[in-house]
Motif scaffolding. Structure first.
Motif, PDB file in Angstrom:
ATOM      1  N   GLY A  77      38.217  42.262  31.961  1.00 39.59           N
ATOM      2  CA  GLY A  77      38.488  40.829  31.877  1.00 39.59           C
ATOM      3  C   GLY A  77      37.530  40.028  32.742  1.00 39.59           C
ATOM      4  O   GLY A  77      37.057  38.960  32.347  1.00 39.59           O
ATOM      5  N   LEU A  78      37.233  40.548  33.913  1.00 35.06           N
ATOM      6  CA  LEU A  78      36.261  39.890  34.807  1.00 35.06           C
ATOM      7  C   LEU A  78      34.878  39.844  34.160  1.00 35.06           C
ATOM      8  O   LEU A  78      34.195  38.812  34.221  1.00 35.06           O
ATOM      9  CB  LEU A  78      36.172  40.633  36.146  1.00 35.06           C
ATOM     10  CG  LEU A  78      37.276  40.351  37.153  1.00 35.06           C
ATOM     11  CD1 LEU A  78      37.256  41.391  38.257  1.00 35.06           C
ATOM     12  CD2 LEU A  78      37.113  38.959  37.716  1.00 35.06           C
ATOM     13  N   GLN A  79      34.477  40.942  33.563  1.00 33.92           N
ATOM     14  CA  GLN A  79      33.176  40.975  32.894  1.00 33.92           C
ATOM     15  C   GLN A  79      33.122  39.938  31.774  1.00 33.92           C
ATOM     16  O   GLN A  79      32.145  39.204  31.636  1.00 33.92           O
ATOM     17  CB  GLN A  79      32.910  42.372  32.319  1.00 33.92           C
ATOM     18  CG  GLN A  79      32.692  43.421  33.381  1.00 33.92           C
ATOM     19  CD  GLN A  79      32.677  44.824  32.810  1.00 33.92           C
ATOM     20  OE1 GLN A  79      33.335  45.123  31.805  1.00 33.92           O
ATOM     21  NE2 GLN A  79      31.935  45.706  33.462  1.00 33.92           N
ATOM     22  N   ARG A  80      34.190  39.878  31.008  1.00 38.36           N
ATOM     23  CA  ARG A  80      34.263  38.919  29.904  1.00 38.36           C
ATOM     24  C   ARG A  80      34.204  37.482  30.432  1.00 38.36           C
ATOM     25  O   ARG A  80      33.511  36.630  29.873  1.00 38.36           O
ATOM     26  CB  ARG A  80      35.549  39.154  29.105  1.00 38.36           C
ATOM     27  CG  ARG A  80      35.567  38.588  27.737  1.00 38.36           C
ATOM     28  CD  ARG A  80      36.714  39.100  26.870  1.00 38.36           C
ATOM     29  NE  ARG A  80      37.955  39.454  27.567  1.00 38.36           N
ATOM     30  CZ  ARG A  80      38.358  40.704  27.842  1.00 38.36           C
ATOM     31  NH1 ARG A  80      37.616  41.734  27.490  1.00 38.36           N
ATOM     32  NH2 ARG A  80      39.494  40.926  28.461  1.00 38.36           N
ATOM     33  N   MET A  81      34.928  37.233  31.521  1.00 43.11           N
ATOM     34  CA  MET A  81      34.921  35.892  32.113  1.00 43.11           C
ATOM     35  C   MET A  81      33.511  35.501  32.538  1.00 43.11           C
ATOM     36  O   MET A  81      33.075  34.369  32.317  1.00 43.11           O
ATOM     37  CB  MET A  81      35.872  35.826  33.319  1.00 43.11           C
ATOM     38  CG  MET A  81      37.335  35.903  32.949  1.00 43.11           C
ATOM     39  SD  MET A  81      38.400  35.977  34.406  1.00 43.11           S
ATOM     40  CE  MET A  81      38.457  34.236  34.822  1.00 43.11           C
ATOM     41  N   LEU A  82      32.802  36.437  33.134  1.00 42.43           N
ATOM     42  CA  LEU A  82      31.438  36.159  33.572  1.00 42.43           C
ATOM     43  C   LEU A  82      30.527  35.912  32.373  1.00 42.43           C
ATOM     44  O   LEU A  82      29.731  34.961  32.374  1.00 42.43           O
ATOM     45  CB  LEU A  82      30.919  37.323  34.420  1.00 42.43           C
ATOM     46  CG  LEU A  82      29.637  37.081  35.194  1.00 42.43           C
ATOM     47  CD1 LEU A  82      29.792  35.903  36.159  1.00 42.43           C
ATOM     48  CD2 LEU A  82      29.233  38.319  35.942  1.00 42.43           C
ATOM     49  N   ALA A 109      32.951  31.535  32.780  1.00 39.58           N
ATOM     50  CA  ALA A 109      34.206  30.994  33.307  1.00 39.58           C
ATOM     51  C   ALA A 109      33.958  30.318  34.657  1.00 39.58           C
ATOM     52  O   ALA A 109      32.987  30.615  35.367  1.00 39.58           O
ATOM     53  CB  ALA A 109      35.234  32.108  33.454  1.00 39.58           C
ATOM     54  N   TYR A 110      34.837  29.428  34.998  1.00 36.47           N
ATOM     55  CA  TYR A 110      34.762  28.676  36.256  1.00 36.47           C
ATOM     56  C   TYR A 110      34.961  29.638  37.435  1.00 36.47           C
ATOM     57  O   TYR A 110      35.832  30.528  37.392  1.00 36.47           O
ATOM     58  CB  TYR A 110      35.845  27.595  36.229  1.00 36.47           C
ATOM     59  CG  TYR A 110      35.779  26.581  37.326  1.00 36.47           C
ATOM     60  CD1 TYR A 110      34.606  25.896  37.620  1.00 36.47           C
ATOM     61  CD2 TYR A 110      36.921  26.277  38.058  1.00 36.47           C
ATOM     62  CE1 TYR A 110      34.555  24.937  38.615  1.00 36.47           C
ATOM     63  CE2 TYR A 110      36.893  25.320  39.061  1.00 36.47           C
ATOM     64  CZ  TYR A 110      35.707  24.650  39.341  1.00 36.47           C
ATOM     65  OH  TYR A 110      35.673  23.697  40.327  1.00 36.47           O
ATOM     66  N   CYS A 111      34.147  29.479  38.473  1.00 41.56           N
ATOM     67  CA  CYS A 111      34.133  30.408  39.616  1.00 41.56           C
ATOM     68  C   CYS A 111      35.517  30.686  40.201  1.00 41.56           C
ATOM     69  O   CYS A 111      35.872  31.855  40.407  1.00 41.56           O
ATOM     70  CB  CYS A 111      33.207  29.891  40.712  1.00 41.56           C
ATOM     71  SG  CYS A 111      31.483  29.753  40.213  1.00 41.56           S
ATOM     72  N   PRO A 112      36.322  29.651  40.515  1.00 41.79           N
ATOM     73  CA  PRO A 112      37.644  29.948  41.079  1.00 41.79           C
ATOM     74  C   PRO A 112      38.526  30.785  40.149  1.00 41.79           C
ATOM     75  O   PRO A 112      39.331  31.592  40.623  1.00 41.79           O
ATOM     76  CB  PRO A 112      38.260  28.556  41.308  1.00 41.79           C
ATOM     77  CG  PRO A 112      37.077  27.663  41.497  1.00 41.79           C
ATOM     78  CD  PRO A 112      36.036  28.210  40.545  1.00 41.79           C
ATOM     79  N   ASP A 113      38.362  30.620  38.839  1.00 40.74           N
ATOM     80  CA  ASP A 113      39.140  31.438  37.901  1.00 40.74           C
ATOM     81  C   ASP A 113      38.723  32.903  37.986  1.00 40.74           C
ATOM     82  O   ASP A 113      39.570  33.800  37.976  1.00 40.74           O
ATOM     83  CB  ASP A 113      38.965  30.925  36.473  1.00 40.74           C
ATOM     84  CG  ASP A 113      39.542  29.531  36.284  1.00 40.74           C
ATOM     85  OD1 ASP A 113      40.407  29.118  37.094  1.00 40.74           O
ATOM     86  OD2 ASP A 113      39.105  28.848  35.336  1.00 40.74           O
ATOM     87  N   ILE A 114      37.428  33.146  38.099  1.00 38.96           N
ATOM     88  CA  ILE A 114      36.935  34.519  38.245  1.00 38.96           C
ATOM     89  C   ILE A 114      37.401  35.107  39.574  1.00 38.96           C
ATOM     90  O   ILE A 114      37.852  36.258  39.639  1.00 38.96           O
ATOM     91  CB  ILE A 114      35.394  34.565  38.135  1.00 38.96           C
ATOM     92  CG1 ILE A 114      34.942  34.129  36.746  1.00 38.96           C
ATOM     93  CG2 ILE A 114      34.873  35.979  38.448  1.00 38.96           C
ATOM     94  CD1 ILE A 114      33.430  33.963  36.602  1.00 38.96           C
ATOM     95  N   LEU A 115      37.319  34.317  40.619  1.00 39.94           N
ATOM     96  CA  LEU A 115      37.755  34.789  41.936  1.00 39.94           C
ATOM     97  C   LEU A 115      39.244  35.129  41.949  1.00 39.94           C
ATOM     98  O   LEU A 115      39.654  36.118  42.565  1.00 39.94           O
ATOM     99  CB  LEU A 115      37.430  33.749  43.007  1.00 39.94           C
ATOM    100  CG  LEU A 115      35.938  33.589  43.307  1.00 39.94           C
ATOM    101  CD1 LEU A 115      35.691  32.324  44.123  1.00 39.94           C
ATOM    102  CD2 LEU A 115      35.402  34.819  44.025  1.00 39.94           C
ATOM    103  N   THR A 116      40.044  34.328  41.264  1.00 36.10           N
ATOM    104  CA  THR A 116      41.482  34.606  41.183  1.00 36.10           C
ATOM    105  C   THR A 116      41.728  35.930  40.472  1.00 36.10           C
ATOM    106  O   THR A 116      42.535  36.756  40.931  1.00 36.10           O
ATOM    107  CB  THR A 116      42.209  33.456  40.457  1.00 36.10           C
ATOM    108  OG1 THR A 116      42.030  32.252  41.209  1.00 36.10           O
ATOM    109  CG2 THR A 116      43.693  33.748  40.300  1.00 36.10           C
ATOM    110  N   GLN A 117      41.019  36.158  39.380  1.00 36.67           N
ATOM    111  CA  GLN A 117      41.162  37.420  38.642  1.00 36.67           C
ATOM    112  C   GLN A 117      40.654  38.595  39.482  1.00 36.67           C
ATOM    113  O   GLN A 117      41.254  39.669  39.488  1.00 36.67           O
ATOM    114  CB  GLN A 117      40.415  37.353  37.307  1.00 36.67           C
ATOM    115  CG  GLN A 117      40.474  38.621  36.495  1.00 36.67           C
ATOM    116  CD  GLN A 117      41.879  38.978  36.027  1.00 36.67           C
ATOM    117  OE1 GLN A 117      42.755  38.124  35.969  1.00 36.67           O
ATOM    118  NE2 GLN A 117      42.097  40.240  35.724  1.00 36.67           N
ATOM    119  N   ALA A 118      39.561  38.404  40.205  1.00 35.47           N
ATOM    120  CA  ALA A 118      39.019  39.463  41.061  1.00 35.47           C
ATOM    121  C   ALA A 118      40.012  39.805  42.170  1.00 35.47           C
ATOM    122  O   ALA A 118      40.193  40.983  42.511  1.00 35.47           O
ATOM    123  CB  ALA A 118      37.671  39.041  41.648  1.00 35.47           C
TER     124      ALA A 118
END
Length: 102
Positions: free
Chosen positions: A37-42, A46-55
């Motif tokens: 999911g993180l790879q897909r977001m990148l 995707a917006y940085c805070p959204d990726i950070l939340t998932q990470a």
């Protein structure tokens, strides 16, 4: 050798019950899904805070996996080794904890 016999270094092994193995594998598969999911977001910008939340969620899941595995290790491997007089297990445990706490 007992069915809970283990070995904790690269040339050692631990026999796990099918239930324990299945539960640990399920956790890892969920974590794998989170990483995908993180790879897909990148890839989708995707917006940085959204990726950070998932990470952060993936990191928490991996930490939970480690806590579960460590607890089982303490209940089985470490306690058996201590009962058998293998005091070197404490040193091995301390090295493992040091790596986990980095």
């Amino acid at each position: 050798m007992s069915d809970t016999e283990h070995i904790c270094c690269c040339d050692r092994k631990k026999v796990r019950s099918e239930k324990e193995r299945r539960e640990l594998m399920n956790r890892l598969k969920r974590i794998e899904g989170q990483i995908r999911g993180l790879q897909r977001m990148l890839e989708e910008d995707a917006y940085c805070p959204d990726i950070l939340t998932q990470a952060s969620a993936a990191n928490s899941a991996l930490n939970s996996f480690c806590r579960t595995l460590l607890a089982e290790h303490l209940r089985t491997c470490v306690s058996e080794d201590i009962r058998e007089g293998r005091e070197d297990t404490i040193d091995e445990l301390m090295k493992t904890l040091e790596k986990l706490m980095r």
